[in-house]
Write an enzyme that holds these catalytic residues in place. Structure first.
Site, PDB file in Angstrom:
ATOM      1  N   LYS A 270      -2.455   0.814  -3.797  1.00  0.00           N
ATOM      2  CA  LYS A 270      -1.385   0.197  -4.610  1.00  0.00           C
ATOM      3  C   LYS A 270      -1.092  -1.182  -4.032  1.00  0.00           C
ATOM      4  CE  LYS A 270       2.383  -0.018  -3.000  1.00  0.00           C
ATOM      5  NZ  LYS A 270       3.661  -0.032  -2.271  1.00  0.00           N
TER       6      LYS A 270
ATOM      7  N   ASP B 134       7.924   5.417  -4.401  1.00  0.00           N
ATOM      8  CA  ASP B 134       6.651   4.854  -4.878  1.00  0.00           C
ATOM      9  C   ASP B 134       5.775   5.893  -5.568  1.00  0.00           C
ATOM     10  OD1 ASP B 134       7.229   2.357  -3.947  1.00  0.00           O
ATOM     11  OD2 ASP B 134       5.724   2.325  -2.365  1.00  0.00           O
TER      12      ASP B 134
END
Ligand code: C5P
Length: 301
Positions: free
Chosen positions: A20, A148
């Site tokens: 990510k 997240d």
């Protein structure tokens, strides 16, 4: 390009837990519970950890890969927290499972790590145990594991870049966004996310300019030059070498450079794959002990 993260080999289900990358990260406020209000542009790459799940006689968790020695094998591991949280939804269906994690992403590095592993584990186990929990339910469970995890769950479905708001739960896929050639570097410094947030001096920073449709890498970079990573300053106080890492990436021919998440991984976007590979070689030669990896991020198509 659409994402392809899942494979089935006999009874085993394997999934990529994609890296990510926070292309931009604005901290715009703080909630009463201490969590910060964020506005981020996030992309996912074709490099990452790998999770595989296989029915077994007893629960088991094994790890391999360069960064395996650095992760906890007990219940502090987000993968096991994900397994247990999912099992609590329907204990009778969730039979013992062997989970294997191949750890290729550095730890406490600002590029997903435990969150992307947890998202891959939730998705793989939902499939293995045939729970058929809808995406929305997985998002709710994911948020219990970490701010997240929802965006990483999105990457399991569709790798398109996202505009992310709230503490990380408000996800808007970007509809017109190209794939990017990205070089990631990390000199081995681990930065704990809570420490970086605590070290922030200012929490009410200006919002992102709303992202438009982007037809090219040049347009993305022009936009990103008007954004920030508000966690860079606090990260730099703990890791002052970060500024020179960014300069080194710029000198290698990058069109845009920034730190991802709470650091300390820095990334560079290149207009061509050739330029990216040249820079990778140059930086690898100069710093043979660093994490130096290239990835192509998933675009919106
Ligand atoms: O949710 P997660 O456990 O991944 O977050 C790690 C830490 O990062 C939190 O404990 C909090 O200190 C900080 N954080 C925050 N605001 C966010 C996300 C994370 O303050 N939106």
């Amino acid at each position: 390009m659409s994402i392809s993260v899942s494979a089935r080999d006999g009874a085993t289900i394997s999934r990529l837990a994609p890296v990510k990358i926070n292309l931009a990260l604005h901290v715009t406020g703080q909630r009463a519970n201490g969590y910060h209000e964020l506005e981020m542009i996030v992309a996912f790459g074709d490099f990452g950890d790998h999770i595989s799940v296989t029915p077994a006689l007893h629960d088991d968790f094994t790890v391999s890969g360069y960064y395996a020695p650095f992760i906890p094998l007990n219940n502090d591991n987000l993968v096991l927290k994900a397994r247990d949280l999912l099992r609590a939804q329907n204990p009778s269906r969730c039979l013992p499972v062997h989970i294997h994690l191949e750890k290729k992403l550095p730890i406490a590095a600002g590029i997903g790590g435990g969150s992307t592993d947890a998202a891959a584990a939730l998705t793989a186990l939902n499939e293995l145990w045939q729970l058929n929990l809808p995406y929305e339910t997985l998002l709710e469970l994911g948020l219990q594991l970490g701010a997240d995890v929802p965006m990483c769950l999105h990457s399991q479905q569709n790798g398109a870049p996202l505009l992310v708001r709230g503490i990380g739960e408000d996800l808007s896929p970007l509809v017109e966004f190209p794939a990017l050639h990205i070089l990631l570097i990390n000199d081995g410094t681990a930065l704990a996310t809570p420490t970086i947030f605590k070290a922030l001096h200012k929490r009410d920073n200006p919002s992102l300019i709303a992202p438009d449709a982007f037809q090219s890498i040049d347009e993305v970079c022009a936009y990103l030059h008007k954004t920030r990573n508000d966690l860079f300053k606090p990260a730099e106080t703990l890791a002052p070498q970060l500024q020179s890492h960014l300069h080194e990436l710029t000198a290698s021919g990058a069109d845009f450079v920034q730190m991802s998440g709470s650091g300390a991984t820095c990334f560079a976007i290149f207009s061509t794959r050739e330029n990216m590979l040249q820079a990778k070689q140059q930086i690898r030669q100069a710093h043979p002990d660093w994490f130096v990896v290239t990835t192509q991020t998933y675009g919106s198509h």
